[in-house]
Scaffold this active site. Structure first.
Site, PDB file in Angstrom:
ATOM      1  N   LYS A 131       0.835  -1.215   0.000  1.00 56.69           N
ATOM      2  CA  LYS A 131       0.000   0.000   0.000  1.00 56.69           C
ATOM      3  C   LYS A 131       0.862   1.254   0.000  1.00 56.69           C
ATOM      4  CE  LYS A 131      -4.375  -1.786   0.972  1.00 56.69           C
ATOM      5  NZ  LYS A 131      -5.689  -1.711   1.491  1.00 56.69           N
ATOM      6  N   LYS A 213      -3.873 -10.223  -6.534  1.00 54.77           N
ATOM      7  CA  LYS A 213      -5.149 -10.455  -5.840  1.00 54.77           C
ATOM      8  C   LYS A 213      -6.277  -9.604  -6.449  1.00 54.77           C
ATOM      9  CE  LYS A 213      -6.315  -8.412  -1.902  1.00 54.77           C
ATOM     10  NZ  LYS A 213      -6.702  -8.017  -0.540  1.00 54.77           N
ATOM     11  N   LYS A 216     -10.728  -4.375  -4.543  1.00 53.10           N
ATOM     12  CA  LYS A 216     -11.752  -3.342  -4.776  1.00 53.10           C
ATOM     13  C   LYS A 216     -11.193  -2.179  -5.568  1.00 53.10           C
ATOM     14  CE  LYS A 216     -13.566  -3.773  -0.103  1.00 53.10           C
ATOM     15  NZ  LYS A 216     -12.329  -3.999   0.661  1.00 53.10           N
TER      16      LYS A 216
HETATM   17  N1  AQP Z   1      -9.125 -11.478  -3.628  1.00 49.99           N
HETATM   18  C1  AQP Z   1      -9.470 -11.997  -2.461  1.00 49.99           C
HETATM   19  N2  AQP Z   1      -9.541 -13.346  -2.317  1.00 49.99           N
HETATM   20  C2  AQP Z   1      -9.910 -13.895  -1.124  1.00 49.99           C
HETATM   21  N3  AQP Z   1     -10.205 -13.154  -0.046  1.00 49.99           N
HETATM   22  C3  AQP Z   1     -10.153 -11.817  -0.153  1.00 49.99           C
HETATM   23  N4  AQP Z   1     -10.386 -10.819   0.722  1.00 49.99           N
HETATM   24  C4  AQP Z   1     -10.191  -9.620   0.121  1.00 49.99           C
HETATM   25  N5  AQP Z   1      -9.825  -9.810  -1.164  1.00 49.99           N
HETATM   26  C5  AQP Z   1      -9.780 -11.163  -1.354  1.00 49.99           C
HETATM   27  C6  AQP Z   1     -10.804 -11.042   2.101  1.00 49.99           C
HETATM   28  O1  AQP Z   1     -11.942 -10.236   2.348  1.00 49.99           O
HETATM   29  C7  AQP Z   1     -11.897  -9.790   3.692  1.00 49.99           C
HETATM   30  C8  AQP Z   1     -12.080  -8.308   3.736  1.00 49.99           C
HETATM   31  O2  AQP Z   1     -10.996  -7.680   3.110  1.00 49.99           O
HETATM   32  P1  AQP Z   1     -10.881  -6.111   3.147  1.00 49.99           P
HETATM   33  O3  AQP Z   1     -11.823  -5.564   2.181  1.00 49.99           O
HETATM   34  O4  AQP Z   1     -11.036  -5.643   4.521  1.00 49.99           O
HETATM   35  O5  AQP Z   1      -9.397  -5.776   2.799  1.00 49.99           O
HETATM   36  P2  AQP Z   1      -8.508  -6.066   1.569  1.00 49.99           P
HETATM   37  O6  AQP Z   1      -8.045  -7.464   1.603  1.00 49.99           O
HETATM   38  O7  AQP Z   1      -7.422  -5.063   1.591  1.00 49.99           O
HETATM   39  O8  AQP Z   1      -9.422  -5.817   0.315  1.00 49.99           O
HETATM   40  P3  AQP Z   1      -9.112  -5.147  -1.045  1.00 49.99           P
HETATM   41  O9  AQP Z   1     -10.231  -5.517  -1.932  1.00 49.99           O
HETATM   42  O10 AQP Z   1      -7.743  -5.521  -1.537  1.00 49.99           O
HETATM   43  O11 AQP Z   1      -9.218  -3.609  -0.710  1.00 49.99           O
HETATM   44  P4  AQP Z   1      -8.391  -2.417  -1.292  1.00 49.99           P
HETATM   45  O12 AQP Z   1      -8.434  -2.533  -2.785  1.00 49.99           O
HETATM   46  O13 AQP Z   1      -9.097  -1.215  -0.786  1.00 49.99           O
HETATM   47  O14 AQP Z   1      -7.011  -2.542  -0.730  1.00 49.99           O
HETATM   48  C9  AQP Z   1     -10.571 -10.237   4.281  1.00 49.99           C
HETATM   49  O15 AQP Z   1     -10.790 -11.393   5.039  1.00 49.99           O
HETATM   50  C10 AQP Z   1      -9.745 -10.555   3.079  1.00 49.99           C
HETATM   51  O16 AQP Z   1      -8.798 -11.569   3.347  1.00 49.99           O
END
Ligand code: AQP
Length: 351
Positions: A131, A213, A216
């Site tokens: 990040k 991965k 969002k």
């Molecule tokens: N691609 C993924 N595959 C499996 N699990 C996932 N999780 C997120 N992306 C995947 C799981 O969803 C839960 C909530 O995640 P989060 O939204 O709090 O944080 P994150 O992992 O940082 O999500 P993003 O989508 O990657 O957000 P941005 O783009 O804003 O940084 C967690 O249990 C996570 O493991």
């Protein structure tokens, strides 16, 4: 089963209140529309297992401001996330579903934990490195201390189990380290939580760059399937998914990451084993397989879509849940917080 008014005394901790029933905690950031990765890696598992525990699910809005966002977007995303939790099948009669910022104990415990966390431990976190690289102009302290707040989220409720995608495993290990460190220093305060990570679907990958991965915040609109995408959008995104030049539907994460990712998604959506999928699509082209994956995802999400439309329009229903569940969460969280405050030497609360 909620303990109601049986244990009103604040001397009584969360463990005693729930008669040793196991506790589950999990959460999602409101950084954008929730994705198929969030659904498969986390939400679907919450729904499957929540009834076996006393379960707490939070929309973690405080985590969501480590990156600058439009204020109105954040507020709207929080409400949409809450409605998605409910539409996916979480039951407000049985599970506690709340906004993190409505429970001040999260931030208060995070401060105490941050005084017991080493900078070196935080610097090692791969999510921080990723990040920070993506947000060079805003590497704020919250980006670094994010895992401490996450530890507070979990430890406040004395959670035994935390269902997460594999990307959160490192943060959960730090949570365990902090719990053990505090327990060693001050006597038994925290339950040391275990991650719950499924074998298939623990890391759903981008449809455009299957080495990354699904996220969002991905800038490529074809990379991420959102939970609320309509049927045509879902089918189109899968149709455009990047695969490889081979023609066989075979699971090989290293050499065929695109197809392997689609196979995992299909496996979760249909309940079929990877070997069954290989057999079913033997001799068929990728086009046919991608269409089948898209259709299976549409089918999996259809009941959620239908319930979501009703829930998001019911302002009174949502507002009641927001209010009453914040009270419920506070009721538990403050017990752990006060116990910790006492242990570290803060003057005790006069009641
Ligand atoms: N691609 C993924 N595959 C499996 N699990 C996932 N999780 C997120 N992306 C995947 C799981 O969803 C839960 C909530 O995640 P989060 O939204 O709090 O944080 P994150 O992992 O940082 O999500 P993003 O989508 O990657 O957000 P941005 O783009 O804003 O940084 C967690 O249990 C996570 O493991």
């Amino acid at each position: 089963m909620w303990p109601g008014t049986v244990h009103r005394s604040f001397e009584c901790g969360v463990r005693e209140m729930i008669n040793d029933q196991k506790v589950m905690f999990s959460a999602m950031q409101a950084t954008g529309d929730l994705t198929l990765g969030n659904y498969i890696g986390a939400l679907a598992n919450w729904v499957k297992t929540a009834d076996d525990y006393m379960s707490f699910f939070s929309v973690v809005d405080q985590h969501s401001i480590t990156v600058r966002r439009k204020v109105s977007d954040l507020r709207q995303n929080c409400r949409k996330s809450l409605a998605i939790y409910l539409a996916a099948g979480l039951d407000p009669e049985k599970h506690c579903i709340y906004y993190q910022s409505h429970v001040p104990a999260h931030a208060q415990l995070a401060w105490i934990l941050s005084c017991h966390t080493y900078i070196g431990e935080l610097n090692r976190m791969t999510q921080f490195k990723d990040k920070a690289a993506k947000n060079e102009s805003n590497i704020n302290a919250g980006l670094l201390t994010y895992p401490v707040l996450m530890a507070a989220d979990i430890l406040l409720y004395q959670a035994d189990v935390v269902p997460v995608g594999v990307d959160q495993k490192q943060h959960l290990e730090l949570t365990r380290t902090l719990a053990q460190r505090m327990n060693n220093l001050y006597g038994d305060i925290f339950t040391v939580p275990e991650p719950y990570i499924t074998k298939v679907g623990q890391r759903i990958m981008s449809l455009q760059e299957p080495g990354r991965k699904m996220s969002k915040s991905d800038e490529n609109p074809n990379a991420t399937v959102f939970i609320l995408d309509d049927k045509d959008t879902i089918l189109r995104k899968f149709k455009r998914a990047v695969t490889d030049s081979d023609r066989t539907v075979r699971f090989d994460r290293e050499n065929k990451p695109g197809i392997s990712n689609l196979m995992e998604i299909y496996s979760v959506a249909t309940g079929q084993e990877l070997s069954e999928i290989e057999a079913a699509f033997d001799g068929l082209g990728y086009g046919e397989f991608k269409l089948a994956v898209g259709e299976a995802v549409v089918k999996m999400l259809a009941p959620l879509h239908e319930r979501y439309e009703a829930i998001i329009q019911d302002k009174t229903y949502l507002d009641n849940i927001i209010k009453s569940h914040a009270e419920k969460a506070n009721y538990f969280a403050v017990r752990t917080l006060w116990k910790v405050e006492k242990k570290v030497g803060f003057p005790v609360h006069i009641r």
